[in-house]
Design a protein around this motif. Structure first.
Motif, mmCIF file in Angstrom:
data_model
loop_
_atom_site.group_PDB
_atom_site.id
_atom_site.type_symbol
_atom_site.label_atom_id
_atom_site.label_comp_id
_atom_site.label_asym_id
_atom_site.label_seq_id
_atom_site.Cartn_x
_atom_site.Cartn_y
_atom_site.Cartn_z
ATOM 1 N N HIS A 263 0.839 -1.197 0.000
ATOM 2 C CA HIS A 263 0.000 0.000 0.000
ATOM 3 C C HIS A 263 0.876 1.250 0.000
ATOM 4 N N ASP A 264 0.272 2.366 -0.393
ATOM 5 C CA ASP A 264 0.974 3.646 -0.404
ATOM 6 C C ASP A 264 -0.042 4.751 -0.135
ATOM 7 N N ASP A 265 0.456 5.961 0.028
ATOM 8 C CA ASP A 265 -0.403 7.126 0.267
ATOM 9 C C ASP A 265 -0.375 8.081 -0.919
ATOM 10 N N ALA A 297 -6.714 2.367 -1.151
ATOM 11 C CA ALA A 297 -6.346 2.020 0.221
ATOM 12 C C ALA A 297 -7.117 2.887 1.197
ATOM 13 N N ASP A 298 -7.169 2.453 2.435
ATOM 14 C CA ASP A 298 -7.821 3.244 3.485
ATOM 15 C C ASP A 298 -7.032 4.526 3.715
ATOM 16 N N GLY A 299 -7.723 5.637 3.620
ATOM 17 C CA GLY A 299 -7.062 6.922 3.795
ATOM 18 C C GLY A 299 -6.426 7.467 2.536
ATOM 19 N N GLY A 300 -6.675 6.863 1.382
ATOM 20 C CA GLY A 300 -6.107 7.342 0.127
ATOM 21 C C GLY A 300 -4.964 6.475 -0.340
ATOM 22 N N GLY A 301 -4.624 6.632 -1.602
ATOM 23 C CA GLY A 301 -3.559 5.834 -2.168
ATOM 24 C C GLY A 301 -4.077 4.558 -2.810
ATOM 25 N N THR A 302 -3.168 3.636 -3.020
ATOM 26 C CA THR A 302 -3.471 2.372 -3.703
ATOM 27 C C THR A 302 -3.056 1.213 -2.820
ATOM 28 N N GLU A 303 -3.818 0.140 -2.916
ATOM 29 C CA GLU A 303 -3.515 -1.055 -2.135
ATOM 30 C C GLU A 303 -3.599 -2.274 -3.045
ATOM 31 N N VAL A 304 -2.585 -3.124 -2.951
ATOM 32 C CA VAL A 304 -2.528 -4.390 -3.681
ATOM 33 C C VAL A 304 -2.591 -5.505 -2.648
#
Length: 332
Positions: A263-265, A297-304
């Motif tokens: 994940h990232d922001d 992702a939770d709070g923004g960004g992308t999640e794999v």
């Protein structure tokens, strides 16, 4: 009953009903009266509506099958239209599902062969970079140092940039070789390889954190390679496109196996279509029967998220040590 005869009989029922009404209570005079024209118009509209409803009911399974055909993606296996309807329609849907099973199996087999060949080629290129190009650059660097040690001061200053360029090129070749085939994965295992991956992508502009569960099961070399490649591709997308300041890798045990989370922001995916990198991750996930999801992702960004199943292994068989029986010598 075949589809042709069902549609034919439905239309025949509507026409026979209309004919019976004309022969019975409904009559038409010459010239046609206004009330009779209104009755005929209403009757014709009722016939058309009834015919449309009957055809809609009869052809509804085919419409659902068409939608399923348009939305089917072989990289997301398991999507099957429900077998509804009767006769030819149900047989057509069952045949389509059987065809999807065969196509998914063939795609998985061909993808496994292609990715195996790709990994073998990566291993060969990484070995050649390390052995041939790396050793040649090392020899050049040593030769430059030897020349600089015996050169006058003014020439030594001119040789210093060449030494730095050669040293940077050697580090870049080694970095490329590590990304092509991480030796730490083969030598030390998955967790040290993921830690090295987080260290490699971390820098002044991006902080990469890692968190790994303490009770991870034995995954096998294929699953470990898939997890490593998915994590590598996820961090590559983060570093190139996300504009993120923080990223993370997490690997933990779940009831069905293990789950990788990258994940990232950053700015997120938005409306951008999936590129070759994500599709490559999906193909790798299919090799080990894993489930890959890419989203916000939770709070923004992308999640794999990569959920890798671990096959349930039965208890190891109990080995009974062989007993050495002493056979007494027989005297004849």
């Amino acid at each position: 009953m075949p589809l042709f005869w069902r549609i034919f009989l439905l239309n025949a029922v509507v026409l026979i009903t209309a004919t019976a009404l004309l022969l019975g209570p409904v009559t038409v005079s010459t010239p046609v009266l206004l009330t009779e024209a209104a009755v005929l118009t209403v009757g014709l509209a009722a016939m058309l509506v009834a015919n449309a409803l009957l055809l809609r009911v009869g052809l509804a399974p085919l419409q659902r099958l068409t939608r399923a055909m348009n939305t089917t993606d072989l990289l997301r296996p398991g999507q099957r239209p429900a077998v509804t309807g009767r006769g030819e329609v149900a047989e057509l849907i069952s045949t389509y599902n059987t065809m999807l099973d065969r196509l998914e199996d063939e795609r998985a087999t061909s993808s496994a062969r292609a990715l195996s060949a790709q990994e073998a080629e990566r291993r060969r290129i990484a070995q050649e970079l390390h052995d041939e190009v790396g050793q040649s650059l090392t020899a050049v660097l040593l030769q430059l140092k030897r020349v600089a040690d015996h050169a006058p001061p003014e020439l030594r200053e001119e040789l210093s940039p060449a030494q730095e360029i050669t040293r940077s090129s050697l580090d870049e070749v080694r970095r490329i070789a590590r990304r092509l085939r991480p030796g730490v994965l083969d030598e030390l295992g998955l967790i040290p390889a993921l830690k090295a991956l987080a260290t490699e992508f971390g820098g002044p502009g991006l902080t990469v954190q890692h968190r790994f569960g303490p009770d991870l099961p034995d995954l096998g070399p294929e699953a470990e390679l898939v997890i490593y490649r998915v994590a590598q591709e996820g961090l590559t997308n983060t570093a190139r496109h996300a504009g993120a300041r923080r990223a993370g890798i997490a690997l933990r045990r779940v009831p069905t196996g293990v789950e990788l989370r990258v994940h990232d922001d950053g700015r997120g995916l938005g409306d951008v279509a999936e590129g070759a990198g994500i599709r490559g991750m999906r193909e790798r996930a299919l090799l080990v029967g894993a489930d890959l999801t890419v989203g916000p992702a939770d709070g923004g960004g992308t999640e794999v998220r990569l959920a890798v199943p671990v096959p349930v292994r039965g208890p190891a068989p109990v080995r009974v040590p062989a007993l050495a029986l002493a056979v007494p010598d027989r005297k004849h």
